[in-house]
Scaffold this motif. Structure first.
Motif, mmCIF file in Angstrom:
data_model
loop_
_atom_site.group_PDB
_atom_site.id
_atom_site.type_symbol
_atom_site.label_atom_id
_atom_site.label_comp_id
_atom_site.label_asym_id
_atom_site.label_seq_id
_atom_site.Cartn_x
_atom_site.Cartn_y
_atom_site.Cartn_z
ATOM 1 N N PRO A 174 0.279 -1.035 0.165
ATOM 2 C CA PRO A 174 -0.288 -0.114 0.347
ATOM 3 C C PRO A 174 0.812 1.621 0.171
ATOM 4 C CG PRO A 174 -0.364 -1.816 2.021
ATOM 5 C CD PRO A 174 0.045 -2.003 1.155
ATOM 6 N N ALA A 175 0.294 2.131 -1.146
ATOM 7 C CA ALA A 175 0.720 3.173 -1.321
ATOM 8 C C ALA A 175 0.232 4.577 -0.689
ATOM 9 C CB ALA A 175 1.902 3.501 -2.945
ATOM 10 N N VAL A 176 0.544 4.441 0.899
ATOM 11 C CA VAL A 176 -0.177 5.848 1.876
ATOM 12 C C VAL A 176 0.698 6.062 3.008
ATOM 13 C CG1 VAL A 176 -2.964 4.670 0.976
ATOM 14 C CG2 VAL A 176 -1.605 4.073 2.784
ATOM 15 N N TYR A 177 0.151 7.253 3.029
ATOM 16 C CA TYR A 177 0.776 8.020 3.861
ATOM 17 C C TYR A 177 0.317 7.553 5.199
ATOM 18 C CZ TYR A 177 2.427 11.834 0.763
ATOM 19 O OH TYR A 177 3.133 12.275 0.110
ATOM 20 N N HIS A 178 1.250 6.812 5.720
ATOM 21 C CA HIS A 178 0.993 5.766 6.888
ATOM 22 C C HIS A 178 0.266 6.285 8.123
ATOM 23 C CE1 HIS A 178 2.256 2.578 4.583
ATOM 24 N NE2 HIS A 178 1.624 2.265 4.899
ATOM 25 N N ARG A 179 0.453 8.068 8.493
ATOM 26 C CA ARG A 179 0.241 9.031 9.367
ATOM 27 C C ARG A 179 -1.084 9.947 9.528
ATOM 28 N NH1 ARG A 179 4.912 12.091 11.823
ATOM 29 N NH2 ARG A 179 6.115 11.494 10.248
ATOM 30 N N LEU A 180 -1.192 9.860 8.234
ATOM 31 C CA LEU A 180 -2.353 10.467 7.861
ATOM 32 C C LEU A 180 -3.545 9.462 7.881
ATOM 33 C CD1 LEU A 180 -1.975 12.048 4.965
ATOM 34 C CD2 LEU A 180 -1.436 13.565 6.915
ATOM 35 N N GLU B 154 -7.734 11.681 5.012
ATOM 36 C CA GLU B 154 -6.985 13.115 4.969
ATOM 37 C C GLU B 154 -6.287 12.540 3.016
ATOM 38 O OE1 GLU B 154 -5.769 15.171 9.030
ATOM 39 O OE2 GLU B 154 -4.975 12.895 8.413
ATOM 40 N N LEU C 147 -5.983 14.166 0.140
ATOM 41 C CA LEU C 147 -4.603 14.908 -0.111
ATOM 42 C C LEU C 147 -4.076 14.753 -1.263
ATOM 43 C CD1 LEU C 147 -1.538 16.472 -0.210
ATOM 44 C CD2 LEU C 147 -0.869 14.103 0.746
ATOM 45 N N PHE C 148 -4.706 13.035 -2.007
ATOM 46 C CA PHE C 148 -4.408 13.009 -3.132
ATOM 47 C C PHE C 148 -5.758 13.426 -4.580
ATOM 48 C CE2 PHE C 148 -1.150 9.526 -1.000
ATOM 49 C CZ PHE C 148 -0.094 9.895 -2.210
ATOM 50 N N ASN D 47 -5.473 1.502 -0.345
ATOM 51 C CA ASN D 47 -4.531 1.357 -1.363
ATOM 52 C C ASN D 47 -5.464 2.084 -2.826
ATOM 53 O OD1 ASN D 47 -2.192 1.515 -2.887
ATOM 54 N ND2 ASN D 47 -2.309 -0.794 -2.559
ATOM 55 N N VAL E 272 -6.668 4.930 -3.116
ATOM 56 C CA VAL E 272 -6.584 6.756 -3.242
ATOM 57 C C VAL E 272 -5.959 6.377 -5.391
ATOM 58 C CG1 VAL E 272 -3.865 7.369 -3.094
ATOM 59 C CG2 VAL E 272 -4.820 6.295 -1.155
#
Lengths: 447, 239
Positions: free
Chosen positions: B83-89, B93, B97-98, B140, B143
Motif C-alpha cells: 500500500p502506497a499511502v501516508y501511514h500517519r495520515l 486525509e 490529499l491525493f 490503497n 487512493v
C-alpha cells in the motif's frame, strides 16, 4: 505543480506536528546538543585548576624595593590567572592522574634564596596532564603568560630600585638597596666640592693645579647628564614592546559569540539535514514516491518542497533560539533582516544536503543514521577550520559558511561585504546539493 | 520510446523493454487493452510482471518501446502491491490529499465518495498505520481512484489478503468494471485467479511474452484439462 508542492508542504508540516516523538527527536535533540556545545565552549572562560606544590619551606622572603616578597606572594599573583590548589607532591600527582587538576606547578626548595642570591634564576616546574593534550597546551601557555607577568612585575620593581640608586648617585644620600646600605656623596655635591677646590687653588696662585681638575669636573658633568637618560632607558628595557588589547564592544564578546554561533550551527545543521533526509526518505518508505512521480509533481518540485520544508523549520527554530539569546543573555542580537536571510540560506543548504542523503538512502532509518554520521564530523570541520584541508572541505559543505555567517552577525559591529558572499555561497551549495538530489532521486526511481 | 494518447485501444504497448545494468528485465513485450476489459498478467517470480506494470503506470521509463492510448499517464490508477499511502495520515486525509493532488475540484467530496464506495467510512478518522491489511488495501485502491482513472493497474492486489477479503475486493473491482467501464490489468501468481478474473491473460517468462490469449486457449494450446496444468506445461516447455 507549485500548488501540489504547497499541498505536500502542508502535509509535511502536519505530520511533523502530529508525530510528537519525531518532533521531540528532530527538534529536541539538536537543541540539547546546541546547549551542551554552548556550555562546553563557555566553560573555556573558567580558570583552570592547578595544583600548587611548595617545596621551599624556609619561610624566607626577599626584599624588593620597600616590600618583602615570599613564595605566597608569587602564589597570590598566579592565583589571579589560574585556580591554585595547595597540595603535597603526592596529592598533586594523584589529582593530576584523576583529572581533578589540569597541571601541577612546583616551587623548588631554595626558591627564595636562589632569587635573593641572583646567581642562577630559580626554576618553577609545570607538569601538565597527558590525557588532554589540547588542554595541556592551553594551560602551559597560560602559566607561561602568568609567570611572564609576575617576572615583569618583579623586574619593574628591580628597575625602580636601580633608578633610585642612580638618583642617589646623582643627588647623594643614603643607599638601602640589594641588601647593601651606606652614604653616597653624589655627583652634584662632588661637582660643588671640586669647583670650590678649583676656586681655592686659583686664589692661592696655583692655577696649573686648578686647571688639572677640569677633566674631573667635565666627567662629573657628563656623568650627571648621561645618568638622567637612565630612567627612560630602563623603562624601555622593562617594556620594549607594549601590548594593547582593546576590549570587545559590549554584547559582542568573541568567545560568547563563538559559543552561540557554534550552538546555532549544531542545532540548525542537524535539524535541517535530518528533516530534509527524513521528509524525502519517508515518501519512499510509505511508497508514495511512486504515486507522486506519476505526473503529480516533478522531481525538482518534490526536492524543492522538501528543502523548503526543512529550511522553514530551521528558520523558525533559529529565530526562537535568537530570541531566547536576546532576552536571556547579554549578547547583542540585532539586524533581524540579515539574520532571516542567513538562517534561510543556511536552512536551504542544510535541507538540500539532507534531501540528497534521503534520495540516496533506501529507508528512513538508514537516511537518519547516515545524516548524523555525515553531519556531525562536517559540523566540527565547519567550527574548527584551522588546517588548510579542513578549511577546503568546509567550503564545499554548508556548515562552514553558515557558521561564519552566524559568527559575523554576532560579533561584528558592522556588516562586512563577505557576509553577502557567505549567504550567496550557502544558496549556491543549496542549489548544487538540490540538483544532485534530483538526479539521484530520478535514477533511484528508475532503477 | 514514445508515449502518446492518440485514438485506438485504451492502451497499446509495443516492444516494451527494460534493462537494469545490462540485464533484461523486460524484452520486447506487446500489450493492448480495451475499455472495460480485464487482463491478467501471469508469470513466475522475476518474470517481469511488476516491471511491466511500473512502466505502464509511468513509474519507470522503458529502455525501448512504444506506449499509447488513453490508458496512459494520468488516465491510469496505480495500485502497488505494498500500500502506497501516508501511514500517519488518516484514511480521509490520504484520500483528500491525493484527490487535491490529482486536481479534483472538491477534494472533500471526492474523499467522502471514495470512503463510502470502499466501505471505509467507519475508518475515515484512523491513521492508515492502524488499519488491517484488507482495509489498508481498500484504501490503497481508493487512493488510485482519486484521479478518476480509465484503467487500473494492480500489482498482485490479493497477495496478502485472506479468502474473504479477496472475494470482497474482487466484487468491488467487478462493480467498477460494470458501472464505469474501467479496464483492469492485474498481476497474479494464481492461475485460478487469472482465469477467473481476467478476460484474457498474458503470461510472462523471463521478460518475454510466453502466451497471450484466454484461459481456454491456454488449456487448448497445451492439451491440458485446466489452466493450471496448462500453465505448468508452458513453464516446462520454455524451460
Amino acid at each position: 505543480m507549485i500548488r501540489n508542492a504547497a499541498r505536500l508542504f502542508v502535509k509535511d508540516l502536519r505530520l511533523l506536528v502530529r508525530g510528537r516523538a519525531l518532533l521531540a527527536l528532530l527538534v529536541g535533540y539538536p537543541l540539547l546538543v546546541a546547549v551542551l556545545v554552548a556550555v562546553a565552549l563557555q566553560s573555556g572562560e573558567k580558570r583552570p585548576s592547578v595544583a600548587f606544590v611548595n617545596l621551599d619551606t624556609s619561610g624566607r622572603t626577599v626584599q624588593v624595593g620597600s616590600r618583602r616578597l615570599g613564595v605566597e606572594d608569587y602564589a597570590r599573583r598566579l592565583d589571579e590567572e589560574v585556580h591554585l590548589e595547595r597540595l603535597t607532591p603526592d596529592e598533586a600527582s594523584r589529582a593530576l592522574d584523576q583529572g581533578r587538576v589540569s597541571a601541577v606547578l612546583t616551587i623548588p626548595a631554595g626558591f627564595i634564596s636562589d632569587l635573593q642570591a641572583g646567581v642562577k634564576p630559580p626554576v618553577i616546574t609545570v607538569q601538565t596532564s597527558r590525557r588532554s593534550p589540547i588542554q595541556a597546551d592551553a594551560i602551559s601557555r597560560r602559566l607561561e603568560s602568568a609567570i611572564f607577568r609576575v617576572n615583569q612585575s618583579l623586574a619593574r620593581t628591580y628597575v625602580d630600585q636601580t633608578l633610585q640608586l642612580v638618583q642617589v648617585l646623582v643627588d647623594g644620600g643614603d643607599i638601602t638597596a640589594f641588601t647593601r646600605s651606606g652614604h653616597v656623596l653624589g655627583l652634584t655635591e662632588s661637582k660643588r666640592l671640586v669647583r670650590e677646590l678649583q676656586t681655592s687653588l686659583r686664589r692661592s696662585g696655583r692655577r696649573d693645579l686648578a686647571a688639572r681638575l677640569d677633566p674631573l669636573l667635565n666627567f662629573i658633568t657628563q656623568a650627571g647628564v648621561n645618568l638622567d637618560l637612565a630612567n627612560a632607558a630602563a623603562q624601555s628595557l622593562t617594556n620594549p614592546i607594549r601590548l594593547r588589547i582593546p576590549p570587545a564592544p559590549k554584547g559582542r564578546e568573541p568567545l560568547t559569540g563563538f559559543g552561540f554561533a557554534g550552538a546555532l550551527l549544531v542545532s540548525l545543521g542537524l535539524i535541517g539535514t535530518l528533516l530534509g533526509a527524513s521528509a524525502l526518505s519517508s515518501e519512499r518508505e510509505d511508497g508514495t514516491l511512486t504515486r507522486l512521480r506519476r505526473g503529480l509533481i516533478r522531481t525538482e518540485g518534490l526536492v524543492g518542497e522538501k528543502v523548503g520544508f526543512a529550511a522553514l523549520v530551521a528558520l523558525v527554530v533559529g529565530l526562537l533560539l535568537l530570541a531566547a539569546v536576546a532576552i536571556f543573555t547579554a549578547l547583542t542580537v540585532d539586524r533581524w533582516g540579515l539574520w532571516i536571510a542567513a538562517l534561510l540560506a543556511a536552512g536551504l543548504a542544510f535541507g538540500a544536503f539532507g534531501v540528497l542523503i534521503g534520495a540516496l538512502a533506501r529507508e528512513t532509518r538508514t537516511a537518519l543514521l547516515a545524516t548524523i554520521m555525515l553531519a556531525l564530523p562536517l559540523i566540527f570541520l565547519g567550527l574548527f577550520t584551522d588546517s588548510p584541508v579542513a578549511s577546503g572541505v568546509s567550503q564545499v559543505f554548508p556548515f562552514g559558511p553558515a557558521f561564519r555567517s552566524f559568527q559575523t552577525l554576532l560579533v561584528e559591529p558592522s556588516v562586512p561585504a563577505r557576509l553577502g558572499l557567505k549567504i550567496g555561497q550557502l544558496l549556491l551549495l543549496g542549489l548544487a546539493f538540490g540538483g544532485v538530489a534530483a538526479v539521484a532521486l530520478r535514477r533511484r526511481a528508475d532503477a | 520510446m514514445s508515449t502518446t494518447t492518440a485514438g485506438g485501444p485504451l492502451l497499446r504497448g509495443a516492444g516494451l523493454a527494460k534493462r537494469y545494468r545490462g540485464v533484461a528485465a523486460l524484452d520486447g513485450v506487446d500489450v493492448d487493452l480495451e475499455p472495460g476489459e480485464s487482463l491478467a498478467l501471469l508469470g513466475p517470480n522475476g518474470a517481469g510482471k511488476t516491471t511491466l506494470l511500473r512502466i505502464l503506470a509511468g513509474v519507470t521509463s522503458p529502455t525501448a518501446g512504444i506506449l499509447e492510448g488513453a490508458g496512459t499517464g494520468r488516465g491510469v490508477g496505480w495500485v502497488p502491491q505494498r500500500p502506497a499511502v501516508y501511514h500517519r495520515l488518516t484514511a480521509r486525509e490520504n484520500l483528500r490529499l491525493f484527490a487535491a493532488l490529482e486536481g479534483a475540484g472538491d477534494p472533500d467530496a471526492v474523499a467522502d465518495r471514495l470512503l463510502e464506495r470502499a466501505d471505509l467510512l467507519e475508518f475515515a478518522g484512523r491513521p492508515a498505520s492502524e488499519l488491517s491489511t484488507g482495509t489498508l488495501q481498500r484504501l490503497n485502491l481508493s487512493v488510485a481512484l482519486a484521479g478518476a482513472p480509465v484503467l487500473l493497474l494492480l500489482d498482485e492486489p490479493t497477495a496478502t489478503l485472506s479468502p474473504d477479503q479477496r472475494q470482497r475486493l474482487w466484487a468491488w473491482l467487478e462493480d467498477l468494471r460494470r458501472q464505469e467501464r474501467m479496464a483492469l490489468l492485474f498481476s497474479t501468481q494464481s492461475v485460478d485467479e487469472a482465469a477467473e478474473r481476467g478476460d484474457r491473460m498474458l503470461v510472462l517468462v523471463r521478460g518475454r511474452v510466453a502466451f497471450a490469449g484466454t484461459a481456454d486457449e491456454l488449456s487448448a494450446t497445451y492439451g491440458a484439462d485446466d489452466p493450471e496444468a496448462a500453465f505448468l506445461a508452458l513453464l516446462e516447455a520454455v524451460a
